[in-house]
Design a protein around this motif. Structure first.
Motif, PDB file in Angstrom:
ATOM      1  N   PRO A   1      -7.378   1.176   0.413  1.00  0.00           N
ATOM      2  CA  PRO A   1      -6.624   2.415   0.650  1.00  0.00           C
ATOM      3  C   PRO A   1      -6.595   2.773   2.134  1.00  0.00           C
ATOM      4  O   PRO A   1      -7.532   2.450   2.862  1.00  0.00           O
ATOM      5  CB  PRO A   1      -7.395   3.464  -0.147  1.00  0.00           C
TER       6      PRO A   1
ATOM      7  N   LYS B   1       0.821  -1.206   0.000  1.00  0.00           N
ATOM      8  CA  LYS B   1       0.000   0.000   0.000  1.00  0.00           C
ATOM      9  C   LYS B   1       0.853   1.253   0.000  1.00  0.00           C
ATOM     10  O   LYS B   1       0.573   2.232  -0.677  1.00  0.00           O
ATOM     11  CB  LYS B   1      -0.834  -0.024   1.283  1.00  0.00           C
ATOM     12  N   GLN B   2       1.947   1.203   0.795  1.00  0.00           N
ATOM     13  CA  GLN B   2       2.778   2.391   0.942  1.00  0.00           C
ATOM     14  C   GLN B   2       3.442   2.761  -0.388  1.00  0.00           C
ATOM     15  O   GLN B   2       3.527   3.932  -0.746  1.00  0.00           O
ATOM     16  CB  GLN B   2       3.840   2.128   2.008  1.00  0.00           C
TER      17      GLN B   2
ATOM     18  N   MET C   1       1.631   7.778  -5.867  1.00  0.00           N
ATOM     19  CA  MET C   1       0.529   8.708  -6.142  1.00  0.00           C
ATOM     20  C   MET C   1       0.878  10.134  -5.726  1.00  0.00           C
ATOM     21  O   MET C   1       0.628  11.087  -6.454  1.00  0.00           O
ATOM     22  CB  MET C   1      -0.725   8.272  -5.383  1.00  0.00           C
TER      23      MET C   1
ATOM     24  N   THR D   1      -2.928   6.895   1.454  1.00  0.00           N
ATOM     25  CA  THR D   1      -3.401   6.811   0.071  1.00  0.00           C
ATOM     26  C   THR D   1      -4.362   7.961  -0.220  1.00  0.00           C
ATOM     27  O   THR D   1      -4.265   8.614  -1.260  1.00  0.00           O
ATOM     28  CB  THR D   1      -4.169   5.483  -0.150  1.00  0.00           C
TER      29      THR D   1
ATOM     30  N   TRP E   1       2.341   2.211  -3.413  1.00  0.00           N
ATOM     31  CA  TRP E   1       1.321   2.845  -4.263  1.00  0.00           C
ATOM     32  C   TRP E   1       1.086   4.283  -3.811  1.00  0.00           C
ATOM     33  O   TRP E   1       1.007   5.204  -4.632  1.00  0.00           O
ATOM     34  CB  TRP E   1      -0.001   2.076  -4.170  1.00  0.00           C
ATOM     35  N   SER E   2       0.965   4.471  -2.500  1.00  0.00           N
ATOM     36  CA  SER E   2       0.650   5.803  -1.982  1.00  0.00           C
ATOM     37  C   SER E   2       1.757   6.800  -2.311  1.00  0.00           C
ATOM     38  O   SER E   2       1.490   7.928  -2.732  1.00  0.00           O
ATOM     39  CB  SER E   2       0.440   5.755  -0.470  1.00  0.00           C
TER      40      SER E   2
ATOM     41  N   PHE F   1      -4.997   5.439  -8.228  1.00  0.00           N
ATOM     42  CA  PHE F   1      -5.823   5.132  -7.061  1.00  0.00           C
ATOM     43  C   PHE F   1      -6.889   4.113  -7.454  1.00  0.00           C
ATOM     44  O   PHE F   1      -7.123   3.127  -6.748  1.00  0.00           O
ATOM     45  CB  PHE F   1      -6.460   6.424  -6.543  1.00  0.00           C
TER      46      PHE F   1
ATOM     47  N   MET G   1      -5.319   0.738  -8.043  1.00  0.00           N
ATOM     48  CA  MET G   1      -4.950   0.105  -6.780  1.00  0.00           C
ATOM     49  C   MET G   1      -6.171  -0.589  -6.172  1.00  0.00           C
ATOM     50  O   MET G   1      -6.097  -1.703  -5.666  1.00  0.00           O
ATOM     51  CB  MET G   1      -4.422   1.195  -5.855  1.00  0.00           C
TER      52      MET G   1
END
Length: 611
Positions: free
Chosen positions: A338, A305-306, A312, A342, A308-309, A328, A331
């Motif tokens: 999220p 998750k991190q 972004m 996120t 991806w965040s 987003f 994901m």
């Protein structure tokens, strides 16, 4: 400290985990055979009841107690209820004399169990240990200090340090790095440094703690000096070291150094670690190379998750709001839930791209995921509304928040008032800021500029008088540029850089050339009543980013991209000058200011003049 030897070496006191223990091990206590299968609190409680019924109290089953406490505390951070249960079990034992029991509980608090009160709880367990006359060992101090660090409890940490000194444990190879880390986590970088200097300096863990401390205290230069020292001593950096050093590069905007560290990571074969890659994405994005950040992200075999965040936020910072939002959605398609970070990325993207209705929809949808909004989320929404000119609505939004708004939220609105030339709203907001924090020079400058631009001279003089009465100083603009692995810093108007005369002469030449293509100094944001237009133009002329851009033109080959990092928001005049430089001198300029990135190319900026 995640690579601390304590977590790496299993304590001899803890039995190895096994799914189905062979029954003959437990002929002395049948209860132990069932324990590993008890994952829920309810099952543990039932087994505990059986033990109590078996008679002799819990002391009669020391191995069972050890295992019970261990199982509960291992799940401490995820399930604080388990830790609370372990503590209740422990508190019911009349005279616990086993050091392992104390250490096991303390380790649960050190892992961040027990919520914010973890340090106090850990201190209580420790006090009981002293009262029972049980001698603490190095594990005890390490866990106690870690509990203080994770709860940011500096006062308790200092007391624990005192006891460790008395017990002769403070200099121990495991305890000393934990002390450095504890002081660093609690924001006392000087105490951390004193501890560090006392050590013989041959310990990677202490270096890691000190490097992390420097980055946290916004001293990236010191972090890099420590990293070089480490290498000179032949100490092998761990992934923890490299992640901190990458943050230091990100703070400085030192791209070349970051690239060198990336090569080093590849050589050390650490480039498969998700956390390391995430730090690389962040570093590249903050040093202005979005292409490299995307490259690292795309090459990752697995992403959390991190990762991806962070990707972004990188898109959003560089003005690619649509890309951030499609990430987003992608994901979510991949089944990832999220989290608060996120959503920060999404809201940030919307506010930097002027997507107001989308941003507000995303903000509302946070509730569906059970995410509680934090101050940063509120900041994004304020920014979203204020930037798009909905100042009244933004004011109402801040005013009606469920938490007490910080000065930063009002500041966001104040700069939007300046951008939209709304002096009445600006005044209301300025007054709200002063109630919370009257020591920030930037607030006075923004508001007095706003008064000056709208011809409210009397109010402007009042603000300036107030500023001098309070002894508030304006933070000087500072811009840095990295050339040949050296970071050069320039301050507005001052001549402290060894090449500043040369840079000033270059600014003069650059401006003469730009005037030929229609550059006119934009003096609307210069506030000094006594100044004529001519003087105002001169005060603008040597803004730090102009010095840095000109120095870059002087000292790099034609066509080289110039990367500038500025500590404040870029002013409109420097922004229009950078656009013209990119066109006239055919250079890409990537400028990172306090809020975002500006990519200047062929006379246009990626922000679309929306900043």
């Amino acid at each position: 400290m995640s690579s601390s030897p304590l977590t790496a070496t299993p304590s001899p006191l803890l039995p190895a985990k096994s799914k189905n223990p062979p029954p003959h091990h437990h002929h002395h206590n049948p209860l132990l055979a069932y324990l590993p299968h008890c994952t829920s609190l309810r099952a543990l409680a039932q087994l505990h009841a059986v033990a109590v019924k078996a008679g002799g109290g819990l002391q009669a089953h020391p191995a069972f107690v050890t295992r019970l406490l261990t199982l509960c505390t291992e799940q401490g951070a995820e399930a604080p209820a388990h830790l609370a249960y372990a503590r209740q079990v422990f508190d019911r034992i009349p005279h616990p004399g086993d050091v392992v029991w104390y250490n096991t509980l303390l380790r649960g608090y050190a892992r961040g169990g027990g919520g914010g009160g973890g340090a106090e709880e850990a201190a209580r367990v420790f006090v009981r240990m002293m009262e029972e006359g049980v001698a603490p060992d190095t594990y005890t101090f390490v866990s106690l200090l870690k509990a203080c660090a994770s709860a940011r409890a500096g006062e308790e940490g200092r007391q624990a340090h005192g006891v460790a000194v008395k017990a002769g444990a403070a200099e121990h190879e495991y305890v000393a790095p934990t002390l450095i880390n504890m002081y660093a986590e609690c924001g006392d970088v000087r105490a951390a440094r004193v501890m560090f200097d006392r050590m013989d300096g041959e310990c990677v863990v202490s270096y890691n703690a000190m490097i992390t401390a420097s980055v946290r205290s916004s001293l990236p230069g010191e972090a890099l000096v420590l990293f070089r020292e480490m290498q000179a001593k032949g100490l092998k950096p761990t992934s923890v070291t490299l992640i901190s050093v990458l943050s230091a590069c990100a703070l400085l905007g030192a791209l070349e150094l970051g690239r060198w560290i990336h090569d080093y990571i590849r050589k050390m074969r650490l480039d498969s670690l998700v956390k390391v890659n995430t730090a690389l994405i962040d570093m590249y994005a903050k040093c202005g190379s979005l292409e490299d950040a995307i490259g690292v992200f795309q090459d990752m075999e697995s992403r959390d998750k991190q990762a991806w965040s962070v990707m972004m936020v990188a898109y959003a910072n560089h003005g690619y709001g649509r890309e951030a939002i499609s990430m987003f959605e992608e994901m979510k398609k991949q089944g990832m839930k999220p989290d608060d970070v996120t959503f920060l990325g999404v809201l940030y993207a919307c506010s930097h791209s002027g997507m107001v209705s989308e941003g507000l929809q995303y903000f509302d949808s946070m509730r569906e995921y059970g995410i509680v909004s934090g101050i940063k989320h509120y900041g994004c929404v304020t920014d979203l509304l204020a930037r798009s000119g909905q100042l009244e609505r933004a004011y109402k939004f801040i005013d009606e928040l469920p938490i007490k708004p910080t000065a930063i939220l009002w500041r966001t609105l104040l700069s939007a008032c300046a951008g939209h030339g709304d002096v009445d709203m600006g005044k209301r907001v300025f007054e709200r800021i002063l109630e919370l924090d009257d020591s920030h020079g930037g607030d006075y400058v923004i508001f007095s500029n706003l008064c000056a631009n709208t011809g409210r001279w009397e109010e402007m003089n009042m603000v300036r008088k107030l500023m001098s009465e309070k002894g508030v100083v304006k933070v000087p603009g500072c811009s840095s540029i990295e050339i040949d692995n050296m970071v050069h810093e320039f301050f507005a108007g001052d001549g402290s850089h060894p090449h500043s005369q040369e840079a000033r002469r270059m600014v003069d030449e650059v401006i003469e050339q730009l005037k030929l293509v229609g550059y006119v100094p934009n003096t609307s944001h210069v506030f000094h009543v006594e100044m004529g237009e001519e003087e105002k133009a001169t005060s603008l002329r040597y803004h730090s980013e102009k010095l840095a851009i000109s120095f870059g033109l002087l000292n790099t080959a034609p066509g080289t991209t110039l990367r500038i990092v500025k500590n404040l928001r870029v002013c409109p005049d420097c922004h229009s000058m950078a656009k013209l430089v990119s066109m006239v001198f055919n250079r890409r300029i990537i400028l990172r200011d306090l809020n975002r990135f500006h990519h200047f190319e062929d006379g246009v900026c990626s922000c679309g003049d929306y900043w």
